[in-house]
Design an enzyme around this catalytic site. Sequence first.
Site, PDB file in Angstrom:
ATOM      1  CE  LYS A   1      -4.059  -1.921   2.287  1.00  0.00           C
ATOM      2  NZ  LYS A   1      -4.923  -1.755   3.471  1.00  0.00           N
TER       3      LYS A   1
ATOM      4  CG  HIS B   1      -0.697   7.409   4.452  1.00  0.00           C
ATOM      5  ND1 HIS B   1      -0.473   7.827   5.738  1.00  0.00           N
ATOM      6  CD2 HIS B   1      -1.383   6.243   4.553  1.00  0.00           C
ATOM      7  CE1 HIS B   1      -1.012   6.968   6.575  1.00  0.00           C
ATOM      8  NE2 HIS B   1      -1.564   5.985   5.881  1.00  0.00           N
TER       9      HIS B   1
ATOM     10  CG  HIS C   1       2.493   5.112   6.770  1.00  0.00           C
ATOM     11  ND1 HIS C   1       1.741   4.899   5.644  1.00  0.00           N
ATOM     12  CD2 HIS C   1       1.951   4.313   7.728  1.00  0.00           C
ATOM     13  CE1 HIS C   1       0.808   3.993   5.898  1.00  0.00           C
ATOM     14  NE2 HIS C   1       0.913   3.627   7.168  1.00  0.00           N
TER      15      HIS C   1
HETATM   16  N1  ARG Z   1      -0.236  -0.196   9.772  1.00  0.00           N
HETATM   17  C1  ARG Z   1      -1.120   0.706  10.436  1.00  0.00           C
HETATM   18  C2  ARG Z   1      -1.571   1.811   9.487  1.00  0.00           C
HETATM   19  O1  ARG Z   1      -0.973   2.031   8.470  1.00  0.00           O
HETATM   20  C3  ARG Z   1      -0.481   1.371  11.620  1.00  0.00           C
HETATM   21  C4  ARG Z   1      -0.114   0.441  12.736  1.00  0.00           C
HETATM   22  C5  ARG Z   1      -0.045   1.143  14.035  1.00  0.00           C
HETATM   23  N2  ARG Z   1       0.325   0.302  15.115  1.00  0.00           N
HETATM   24  C6  ARG Z   1      -0.428  -0.568  15.762  1.00  0.00           C
HETATM   25  N3  ARG Z   1       0.119  -1.286  16.706  1.00  0.00           N
HETATM   26  N4  ARG Z   1      -1.716  -0.666  15.525  1.00  0.00           N
HETATM   27  O2  ARG Z   1      -2.551   2.471   9.779  1.00  0.00           O
END
Ligand code: ARG
Length: 578
Positions: free
Chosen positions: A139, A142, A145
């Site tokens: 993905k 963005h 991130h």
């Molecule tokens: N991968 C998730 C996203 O892009 C963020 C993860 C954040 N961390 C967690 N432990 N939930 O939204």
Amino acid sequence: MTCFFKRTIAAKLGRTLHQPDDVFIPALSAVPVFKKQQTSDFRLTISILRTNGVLPASGDIQTQTEHLANQLKRDSVVEEIAAGSAGINFKINRKLLAQKILEPFGTEHQGKIGLHSELLNSLQKGTTLVEYSSPNIAKKFHAGHLRSTIIGNFIANLRESLGNKVIRMNFLGDWGMQFGLLGAGFSQFGSQEKLAENPLQHLYEVYVKVNKEAEHNEDTTLAARNFFRRLERHESRAVSLWQQFRNITVSEYRRVYERLGVHFDVYSGESCHQEGVREAVQQLRNRGLLKTTEKGTAIVDLSAGDLSNVCTVLRSDGTSLYITRDIAAAIDRREKYHFDEMIYVTDKSQTHHFQQLFQILRAMGHSWADRCHHVPFGLVQGMKTRTGEVVFLEDLLDEARARMLHNMSQSKMTKEMDDAEDTAQKVGISALIAQDFRGLLQGDYKFDWDKMLQAQGDTGVFLQYTHARLCSLIQKNNDIDTATFDPSLLTEQSSVSILQHLLRYDEVLYQSAQDLQPKHLLNFLLKLCHLTASAHRELPVKGSAQQVAQARKRLFSGTCSVLANGMRILGIIPVDKM
Ligand code: ARG
């Protein structure tokens, strides 16, 4: 740097009021410097003493302040004591101020400058796990991130420099139905050559294509579901394709993070907790926290009757959700790393998710959930490159470097450099970071290339420029030895302002350590750069009498160390030349 003075003033107060010195320390702070205006060095805040029960909380505060100020005796360290509206102001002997503040720069290990004050030592030390960045495989990377990456890196750097053991963790989105789609889509749209050539781009393309296809093609959806089922059953061919996607993604990210100056100790991810999910669900069931709904889903009820606070942990087909994987992940981390504190960095839209997570963990009897924190941040609008919306972190870094390289080539000030690209990259990244850290993290902001890359004004470029200028000044005067210096030669207002400002360094770090906001440290450093610019104009080193040159160079070296160390904590790699 501040301990000596605060201790001296506290001792004076203790003697006068017949109380232990320690009680006065929390009420003493270094006074912020205002442009060109002479200020005192320390302030005692009377209201704090009243709240803490050190002084009677009754009676007129102004009278109380004046009365105490009159009782205190001046001496060779504290030369002036005056009651002000906000408390009692203390002015330190100028020679002693310079001597004490610049002392450590000759002796202490430079990397630890300002990090060993009494105030900072009072902070709890332990193991901190910081989870940040956490992009999703195939993905888009963005703006959220990017923010998570640089904020998390800052928090990890800060905790580490204050003496904590830090575990830096990336928690990849590497599990879920999207891998069914990707797996199914790869046989249709994928190619191993393209995957080898440009992995992230290719995975993203396949993912976009298969999603489109699935919108109108029932077969694709079925194939995706089928592939994910094979994955969940650990069927070897499905797993090895998934593993390939994951490995490639991790090694690509590692490379790009390195450009950003970011690293991780652990690349974890949602896929790592399949066994843990089953155990966690079982524990929830054993504790009577799990309910099965009419639709066949499993929920945890977190409220006394408030319907909005129900959390689904299993779908009707028995598969786990994002939160279920987070519950298992948290428990696993606690067992593996015995952290004293865990920090999650994501955008503020996930605030509710983390509240629920911590609540469920607490309900399961995990009291350490009280030491788990979510650091939320706001939205970035308009993060774009010349080619459009940002999909890959690397494109953003390329653009920052290219723009900075262009600006450097336009400026008459730019020096000859061995590796202009590398410098442009470091400075460009500083600009991104400083733009992001200017306000409170919860705030939204508009991404603006032109504004963030300005050489003047409060930007990362200005930080780097000031640092490079200080390095060049030190370099140009390398014949001047500063091992000893005469502190009485630093009494001009521009020297004193820098010294006074340096007094605040530990308080600023303390504040950032408390609320995890980088803006305190960034603004402190920007202010230091402004003060340095004036000092640069007014306090020449070259051409001054030997002793004066020596003292000034010591002041500039000290400033340079604090600036460099502060920048590193923010995640900015200082350049020596630009
Ligand atoms: N991968 C998730 C996203 O892009 C963020 C993860 C954040 N961390 C967690 N432990 N939930 O939204």
